[in-house]
Design an enzyme around this catalytic site. Structure first.
Site, PDB file in Angstrom:
ATOM      1  N   HIS A 130       0.827  -1.209   0.000  1.00  0.00           N
ATOM      2  CA  HIS A 130       0.000   0.000   0.000  1.00  0.00           C
ATOM      3  C   HIS A 130       0.863   1.262   0.000  1.00  0.00           C
ATOM      4  O   HIS A 130       2.003   1.265   0.488  1.00  0.00           O
ATOM      5  CB  HIS A 130      -1.009   0.019   1.163  1.00  0.00           C
ATOM      6  CG  HIS A 130      -0.430   0.193   2.529  1.00  0.00           C
ATOM      7  ND1 HIS A 130      -0.671  -0.667   3.574  1.00  0.00           N
ATOM      8  CD2 HIS A 130       0.383   1.158   3.058  1.00  0.00           C
ATOM      9  CE1 HIS A 130      -0.062  -0.256   4.653  1.00  0.00           C
ATOM     10  NE2 HIS A 130       0.600   0.862   4.378  1.00  0.00           N
ATOM     11  N   GLU A 135      -5.106   0.116   0.223  1.00  0.00           N
ATOM     12  CA  GLU A 135      -4.805  -1.296   0.402  1.00  0.00           C
ATOM     13  C   GLU A 135      -5.018  -2.072  -0.903  1.00  0.00           C
ATOM     14  O   GLU A 135      -5.635  -1.549  -1.843  1.00  0.00           O
ATOM     15  CB  GLU A 135      -5.715  -1.860   1.505  1.00  0.00           C
ATOM     16  CG  GLU A 135      -5.493  -1.223   2.886  1.00  0.00           C
ATOM     17  CD  GLU A 135      -4.217  -1.730   3.582  1.00  0.00           C
ATOM     18  OE1 GLU A 135      -3.213  -2.014   2.899  1.00  0.00           O
ATOM     19  OE2 GLU A 135      -4.246  -1.826   4.824  1.00  0.00           O
TER      20      GLU A 135
HETATM   21  C1  F6R Z   1       1.462   6.645   6.413  1.00  0.00           C
HETATM   22  C2  F6R Z   1       1.332   5.963   5.132  1.00  0.00           C
HETATM   23  C3  F6R Z   1       1.628   4.499   5.015  1.00  0.00           C
HETATM   24  C4  F6R Z   1       3.021   4.148   5.521  1.00  0.00           C
HETATM   25  C5  F6R Z   1       3.250   2.646   5.402  1.00  0.00           C
HETATM   26  C6  F6R Z   1       4.622   2.246   5.878  1.00  0.00           C
HETATM   27  O1  F6R Z   1       1.135   7.998   6.265  1.00  0.00           O
HETATM   28  O2  F6R Z   1       0.966   6.579   4.202  1.00  0.00           O
HETATM   29  O3  F6R Z   1       1.538   4.133   3.661  1.00  0.00           O
HETATM   30  O4  F6R Z   1       3.976   4.848   4.786  1.00  0.00           O
HETATM   31  O5  F6R Z   1       2.281   1.968   6.120  1.00  0.00           O
HETATM   32  O6  F6R Z   1       4.733   2.510   7.235  1.00  0.00           O
HETATM   33  P1  F6R Z   1       6.153   2.424   7.975  1.00  0.00           P
HETATM   34  O7  F6R Z   1       7.002   3.468   7.383  1.00  0.00           O
HETATM   35  O8  F6R Z   1       5.837   2.688   9.408  1.00  0.00           O
HETATM   36  O9  F6R Z   1       6.657   1.061   7.712  1.00  0.00           O
END
Ligand code: F6R
Length: 252
Positions: A130, A135
């Site tokens: 995503h 999703e």
């Molecule tokens: C959050 C967002 C999500 C995150 C993704 C990865 O604003 O847009 O797409 O970038 O869930 O999250 P991390 O970086 O915490 O692994």
């Protein structure tokens, strides 16, 4: 698409973002862990007097629904705490407390358009591919709307809450069509947990099953990944060769 494999994704992504920072610039900001080193590096440059955020405004990608804005894990609270307050940047975010969520989604789209669109959008990537909270199964043309998180994303994000049961089920997120309108997209991914998603996004078929694969349709995308996140890519030698031979005149 440009794929940069680096030991310091935060520094490289900060370069790409900083290239767009000027009075009137509109930044698109992501939350989660991946962008934190980017924000730290941007603030370091500001503190060193190498960068100014005067006249810059920002929009975030997404927000949990059913989580008050004052909650420490609301993305509005996170982005202010991690970056925009210290940077002195005005930030707009989808308002999870709106009583009319579809109207709030429409307001957000209009606010981005009225600001002149996003100059550079920072992105992370979920282990299920995503971006934002689009999703698998998301329309590749989608606009800001409510989505339901997958069990995988809720499990991934449980680390920010006391338990997985506290992770909200619904989110308000920019759509893939909304994200594609930003003029430059910079995606940061680190760690082996992201390797499969990065490979599917960069080298897999364009498919709603891997929402980030839609980035292949954008004219200006930069993937900034560490060795571990690059592990499943097939063309790594070529990406390194391209980086080694990047013409000096070629800007971000
Ligand atoms: C959050 C967002 C999500 C995150 C993704 C990865 O604003 O847009 O797409 O970038 O869930 O999250 P991390 O970086 O915490 O692994």
């Amino acid at each position: 698409m440009e794929v940069v494999i680096t030991a310091d994704p935060g520094f490289v992504a900060a370069d790409a973002i900083a290239a767009h920072v000027r009075p009137g610039a509109v930044l698109g900001l992501a939350t989660g862990s991946s962008p934190l080193p980017v924000y730290a590096e941007l603030l370091r440059r500001r503190d060193a007097g190498d960068l100014s955020f005067d006249g810059v405004q920002a929009f975030t990608l997404d927000e949990y629904v059913d989580l008050p804005r004052a909650h420490p894990q609301s993305y509005h609270a996170v982005i202010r705490r991690e970056f925009t307050e210290a940077a002195g940047i005005t930030v707009d975010a989808p308002n999870s407390e709106a009583t009319d969520i579809p109207a709030e989604a429409a307001r957000y789209e209009t606010a981005i358009r009225n600001a002149g669109g996003i100059d550079v959008q920072l992105l992370g990537i979920g282990t299920d591919g995503h971006i934002g909270f689009n999703e698998p199964g998301s329309s590749l043309a989608s606009r800001t709307r409510v989505k339901t998180l997958t069990p995988q994303t809720r499990a991934d994000n449980a680390r920010f809450f006391d338990s997985i049961d506290d992770v909200p089920v619904h989110v308000l997120t920019q759509g893939l069509g909304t994200i594609l309108e930003a003029r430059h997209l910079v995606l940061v991914a680190t760690g082996e947990g992201k390797a499969a998603a990065v490979a599917a996004a960069v080298e897999g078929p364009v498919s709603a099953m891997c929402p980030s694969s839609v980035l292949q349709l954008h004219r200006h995308v930069t993937f900034v990944v560490d060795e571990a996140a690059a592990a499943d890519l097939r063309l790594t030698d070529y990406y390194r060769f391209v980086a080694d031979h990047k013409p000096e005149w070629q800007a971000w």
